[in-house]
Design an enzyme around this catalytic site. Sequence first.
Site, PDB file in Angstrom:
ATOM      1  N   LYS A  32     -10.379  -0.824  10.323  1.00 40.22           N
ATOM      2  CA  LYS A  32     -10.499  -1.984   9.494  1.00 40.22           C
ATOM      3  C   LYS A  32     -10.781  -3.324  10.442  1.00 40.22           C
ATOM      4  O   LYS A  32     -10.650  -4.527   9.897  1.00 40.22           O
ATOM      5  CB  LYS A  32      -9.165  -2.036   8.707  1.00 40.22           C
ATOM      6  CG  LYS A  32      -8.951  -1.013   7.828  1.00 40.22           C
ATOM      7  CD  LYS A  32      -8.004  -1.445   6.708  1.00 40.22           C
ATOM      8  CE  LYS A  32      -7.207  -0.296   6.089  1.00 40.22           C
ATOM      9  NZ  LYS A  32      -8.301   0.398   4.868  1.00 40.22           N
ATOM     10  N   GLN A  41      -4.705  -5.283   6.866  1.00 45.35           N
ATOM     11  CA  GLN A  41      -5.698  -6.367   6.517  1.00 45.35           C
ATOM     12  C   GLN A  41      -5.380  -7.484   6.942  1.00 45.35           C
ATOM     13  O   GLN A  41      -6.283  -8.497   7.135  1.00 45.35           O
ATOM     14  CB  GLN A  41      -5.655  -6.704   4.910  1.00 45.35           C
ATOM     15  CG  GLN A  41      -5.684  -5.462   4.128  1.00 45.35           C
ATOM     16  CD  GLN A  41      -7.118  -4.792   3.923  1.00 45.35           C
ATOM     17  OE1 GLN A  41      -8.130  -5.326   4.303  1.00 45.35           O
ATOM     18  NE2 GLN A  41      -7.141  -3.439   3.566  1.00 45.35           N
ATOM     19  N   CYS A  52      -4.679   2.613  -3.726  1.00 41.16           N
ATOM     20  CA  CYS A  52      -3.498   3.115  -3.289  1.00 41.16           C
ATOM     21  C   CYS A  52      -2.403   2.258  -3.384  1.00 41.16           C
ATOM     22  O   CYS A  52      -1.340   1.952  -2.354  1.00 41.16           O
ATOM     23  CB  CYS A  52      -3.417   3.421  -1.614  1.00 41.16           C
ATOM     24  SG  CYS A  52      -4.672   4.605  -1.303  1.00 41.16           S
ATOM     25  N   ASP A 111       2.862  -4.576   7.826  1.00 37.95           N
ATOM     26  CA  ASP A 111       1.750  -3.830   7.770  1.00 37.95           C
ATOM     27  C   ASP A 111       0.642  -5.015   7.792  1.00 37.95           C
ATOM     28  O   ASP A 111       0.431  -5.598   7.120  1.00 37.95           O
ATOM     29  CB  ASP A 111       1.744  -3.230   6.264  1.00 37.95           C
ATOM     30  CG  ASP A 111       0.201  -2.657   5.984  1.00 37.95           C
ATOM     31  OD1 ASP A 111      -0.523  -2.545   7.020  1.00 37.95           O
ATOM     32  OD2 ASP A 111       0.288  -1.997   4.903  1.00 37.95           O
ATOM     33  N   HIS A 120       0.907  -1.047   0.029  1.00 31.45           N
ATOM     34  CA  HIS A 120       0.069  -0.094   0.060  1.00 31.45           C
ATOM     35  C   HIS A 120       0.869   1.091  -0.082  1.00 31.45           C
ATOM     36  O   HIS A 120       2.135   1.222   0.471  1.00 31.45           O
ATOM     37  CB  HIS A 120      -0.671  -0.138   1.214  1.00 31.45           C
ATOM     38  CG  HIS A 120      -1.999   1.133   1.298  1.00 31.45           C
ATOM     39  ND1 HIS A 120      -1.869   2.253   1.842  1.00 31.45           N
ATOM     40  CD2 HIS A 120      -3.194   0.819   1.189  1.00 31.45           C
ATOM     41  CE1 HIS A 120      -2.882   2.972   1.717  1.00 31.45           C
ATOM     42  NE2 HIS A 120      -3.679   2.221   1.386  1.00 31.45           N
TER      43      HIS A 120
END
Lengths: 408, 147
Positions: free
Chosen positions: A227, A204, A365, A201, A124
């Site tokens: 999220k 998700q 993104c 990261d 991202h």
Amino acid sequence: MSSFDAHRYRAEFPNLRINVHGKPLVYLDNAATTLKPRCVVDAVNAYYVTGVSNVHRGVHFLSEQATAAFEYSRQVVRQFLHAPKAHEIIFTKGATESLNLVAQSFGRQFLKKGDEIIISYMEHHSNIVPWQMLCEQAGCVLKVIPINERGEIIFEEYLKLLSRKTRLVAVVWVSNSLGTVNPIKAVIDQAHRRGAVVVIDAAQGVTHAPTNVQELDCDFLAFSGHKVLGPTGVGVLYGKEKWLEAMPPYQGGGDMIKSVTFSKTLYNALPYKFEAGTPPIAEVIGLRSALEFLQTINWEGMKAYKQELLDYGTQKLLSIDGVRLIGTARDKTSILSFVVDGIHPHDLGTIVDQDGVAIRTGHHCTQPVMEFFKVPATARASLAFYNTKEEIDVLAGAVVRAKEVFHA
Amino acid sequence: MREELYQQTILEHNRNPRNFKKLEGATHVAEGYNPLCGDHLWVYMKINGGVIEEASFEGSGCAISKASASMMTASLKGRTMAEAQVLFDEFHQLVIGELKPDERPHHLGKLAVFSGIWQYPARVKCASLGWHTMHGALEKTKSVSTE
């Protein structure tokens, strides 16, 4: 057929009851942000209605209550990530700020000219740009792990990129635009063999599988509250104590200091050193409710159910002439990125919206990913545990209708 | 209820865009790019004595941006630069909902088909891209970007 009962959970999400353009909402944009269960809304509301106070300041009742609730949330996040210590949990305003914090605080302290940073092609923008900025500031070199046609990182290429110069590896656990689940444990182990520090990261990832930072042995891990069913405006950075202790503050201000004089300021201890200013108190309290809600769910059942949704959606979309999936990794989360011959994703997004279907269209993104697959944008349906096969049918019907409108 | 966005005229221009080519001998050229959706086009004009003799465009984008650029090139032909400026201003007001074609005189003609787009705020930039690019070309700006 799994025994997971999505309908039982749907009842907890008031937002699912709205109509859009006269049709029941079909919310398939969970990778952008998830809906919020009632308990989260109630927790935020309760703080604002009867519990307003700043934290770590006053000695009055409300302040002590808010401080206790705020710090309890930190414990809940610690448990959620299986982090050893609560002060390794830093509240930020989102995964983006968490990653920027590592780049600026850790990066500028420990990386020097010529050091190499490895990221992947599917990052991202929030896990690309902070490292590019650091490279410009500190003279480091950015290396990118390539991906294959399925949208998986090419592990052998990663191994080739690793060298004595590698100081930091920053990789996404689950890709937001492709759905790919990366083998982060192996990524971390290989980086550590070379003495590099690893940043994950997990924006998700944390809803895909249980997160155990001790098993992963990652040095840093970032995710966003909104999220994982929580409020917007709050995120988390997990960092190993040894790094956080050695890092300089990211921002200066109140709460992050022990004492201030004009000649010398002493910084506060962890985690407050990294939490300058009034934090997002209501949001942190809401995040706790979100994580507690998630912990009431049987994750094995949820994972199987989401896999079932993914398989059903894959088959349903591919049965439509002219539909191509972008991202066909062997290990994949319930994200369906696709393009339709003859229809631009934005037109598709507007047309399915008329049927009440919320999908994301654009580059998500991840412009390098779009460039790799030679598409300007994709349509993306990202499925949560509260979605159903019936909703996928509505999406498929709307795509067929779009094809009729465009004679595509 | 919102007005239907994908009217027949728009769909037809998307399928068969007019003046969809690079213009040899163009005097005014500009590139337009919307980084958010990836729409990317070039507008070409041949201007002689202040009159737009020919206009064309090429590139890729959604149906709205393509149809809008197509209809724009068709309506620019034969206009003076000053008239093109007026049309640009009127189209801009149209897509943000400030100009209601039924309520006051204008020069938009068929372009009035975009009168409902203000009800789709996320798509206004799609309809405007070609026009901003044209405007940039008139002012000899090389590259414009809308977000």
